[in-house]
Design a protein around this motif. Structure first.
Motif: not given
Lengths: 388, 388
Positions: A114, A141, A325, B114-115, B120, B124, B295, B298-299, B302, B321-323, B325-326, B336, B339
């Motif tokens: 997910i 999953e 970006w 969930i998005r 998510s 998981h 998000l 940042l958009e 940019s 993930p993108g943070f 390399w922004w 956490p 955890e």
DNA sequence: ACCTGTTGTGCTAACGTTAGCATTGCTGGA
DNA sequence: TCCAGCAATGCTAACGTTAGCACAACAGGT
């Protein structure tokens, strides 16, 4: 400064440990001066139609019918029953109803993971559409493990889910096949022949073909593809699209280089691109075949400071928030997941309502699109079109 | 070029419509020359213990006991029963078992959306831990609407889920409260007093306090906060942390500026930061209070080409993930979640096994951490420490 | 021969709900 | 007066599984 825990429980303040040192701090309160209920939770004796009937001095049948809004019951009785039911906190028992032949109102979504935004988008659309029709969503999953998949399908069957939407593993267990046969189901994205011919997917081959052709058109002659294993139907299709585009571009066989591996491993993406760049005749362009791999590649390229598209042209897979970006903007393969998921939901709903009639083989193929941004250019290094 | 649909069905090739024009292309195959089974799916008559008993000429009780591996049944009978069950494709009916007092093996996760990668990840971890103990996960999205939440809880109650993990809406409906009272449940992240005192969350106040203090320490005197509404417990806490840090920094009341709004709207993030930057005395630093808002910000930054940290210092929320390399790398508030989710799962599992004993008020507060990257600097524009 | 215990199995009821059929009381027409 | 027809409700069985109790067959000790 006060912390939340201290605000909740007015005990003498035992100072919280250093935040940097530990991840959790537990507090058992010995006394229940809390605002919450003092009843032992989860022990509530459940109310049945019989309880309501006894309270009102009528029969269970009448109660059942009143709650079902049966035409034969007088309005007055209905009113009293409903009122009492509400007062007593009656909640119908779906298990009992199911035993009388009614089907469950649960549909299952079986996916690899997910956390992949691909699948969470699907889960969201599905959940939304299903909830609108009174269905609940069960989430399973598989982690791309056929035995885990099988275990989940066993549970789902035992729970008599009304329908299943599944992104199958590469080669589902034969028992999984049997189990799915007893339930209306639908394959999503991936397709395995043994699971029947109801399938919603994208035209993976075409999508990778276009992405690769784009690079060929820019003049690249050393192009690499990094994607999932060939045993996955999607992996095989994407690889075919990649190869076909190279062939059509009149490139020699050794122009293309395919690196296959676990498609949902960000780590593998990092490793693979690192290896690729260290090779003697490193590729000047790279096409990707999964979201997670793309995330890994982007991380690694950022970390290494590789110039894109100067040193390497790049076409990603999927379209995550960060892709626009990243560096010069990531040219990427966009897929209409949302629309696909909605179609799936609607198909399944129709199937559940209408029964197996008109339930012949069915296939829907959605095309991908190439989102052009700044990460692709001719191999000499001049930037190409940049638009979002 | 061939498309997938054409490969699947060897009909005379009706050329697919232009990919750019439409999103889906449907194909109903009129004949079933497909490899899939020809049985009408979903119509399979379900096998019961009685069928097995009749086939073997023994009683249902014996079959039931054999399948349950009861010690009183001879090994030979067990073997024959199991074999026959497997042959006939028997799948136990959990609904029937539940009616005999057994509890269900389903736990529910009730979340806004969930998005959101926050949720998510939680889904998981939960799914993984629950599946390991034989539980299935039911997913309910509230979209932060208390009526939707109520509808879901009604369904979950009717389905007699064994437990619920919920990120409640700002003010749950009183019926929702009642329904939850009958089920072992656990609040996650957000906390509403009416739902009891079992809660796992993060120290939102402390997290925002540290983030803001960091900006104050850098010398900023016009700092903005963009976060969720005060009616959400998390929103209120984060705002408090923000204000407290300003106060402790000895800044005037008008130094801080809080913009509150829907926390899960990327769009609102874009709008809000645009407005902030257009103000006469625009802030030199911005702290964020939700992933989706981050998000959006940042958009927008940019897109506008705002220089960070030159024109604006920025502290994000969450760690996507993108943070990393922004732009110059986003300094952000890390939580956490993984955890926390695991702890939740384990708590609920223990609760389900042990029953309500030792089930007093319980609270766990996880601290956040400040991940320092390149997006924060003193107001004059010189970059500060840059580490990942 | 009798009692006792053990082993393996069958019978029956019960869980909560619903559908079919039976029952009651009433109204209106013959 | 009698019966048909209707409205409102009750009775009963059934769904698939399991737990409690009963029962049959047999072994071993007295």
């Amino acid at each position: 400064m006060l912390t939340l825990a201290q605000q909740v429980a007015p005990e003498p303040a035992a100072p919280l440990p250093d935040h940097a040192e530990q991840h959790e701090c537990y507090r058992w309160h010995t006394e229940g001066d809390d605002r919450g209920t003092s009843q032992p939770e989860g022990t509530l004796n459940v109310i049945t139609t019989r309880d309501i009937a006894e309270r009102l001095g009528i029969s269970v049948s009448t109660v059942g019918r009143a709650l079902a809004d049966d035409a034969r019951i007088s309005e007055e009785t209905k009113f009293r029953v409903r009122q009492t039911a509400s007062e007593m906190g009656y909640v119908g028992n779906r298990a009992a109803r199911m035993m009388r032949g009614a089907s469950s109102n649960v549909v299952a979504l079986v996916i690899p993971d997910i956390r992949n935004s691909f699948y969470s988008t699907i889960a969201h659309e599905l959940s939304k559409n299903m909830a609108a029709e009174g269905f609940q969503l069960m989430l399973s999953e598989t982690d791309d493990d056929r035995m885990v998949e099988l275990r989940h399908l066993r549970e789902l069957s035992a729970n008599r889910v009304a329908g299943v939407i599944i992104v199958p593993t590469a080669r589902p267990h034969s028992e999984s096949v049997k189990l799915l046969r007893a339930v209306p189901h639908l394959q999503l994205l991936r397709r395995h022949p043994s699971l029947g011919s109801q399938w919603f997917g994208v035209d993976d081959r075409e999508a990778l073909h276009r992405a690769t052709a784009h690079l060929v058109a820019l003049g690249h002659t050393r192009i690499a593809y990094l994607g999932g294993p060939e045993e996955l139907p999607t992996g095989a299709e994407r690889l075919r699209g990649f190869r076909a585009a190279l062939e059509e571009g009149g490139l020699a066989d050794d122009a293309g280089r395919a690196e296959l591996g676990p498609p949902s491993s960000v780590h593998h993406g990092r490793e693979a691109v690192r290896r690729l760049l260290q090779e003697p005749a490193a590729p000047t362009a790279l096409v990707l075949g999964s979201i997670q791999l793309t995330l890994g590649v982007l991380e690694e390229l950022s970390a290494q400071g590789v110039k894109v598209p100067g040193e390497l042209s790049l076409v990603g897979f999927g379209d995550e928030p960060g892709f626009s970006w990243w560096g010069p903007g990531l040219t990427t393969i966009g897929l209409p997941i949302q629309e696909m998921a909605t179609s799936c939901a609607l198909w399944l709903l129709r199937r559940l309502k209408n029964g197996p009639e008109n339930d012949g083989p069915y296939t829907s193929v959605s095309p991908g699109s190439l989102v052009l941004r700044g990460s692709t250019a001719p191999p000499d290094g001049k930037a190409s079109s940049k638009s979002s």
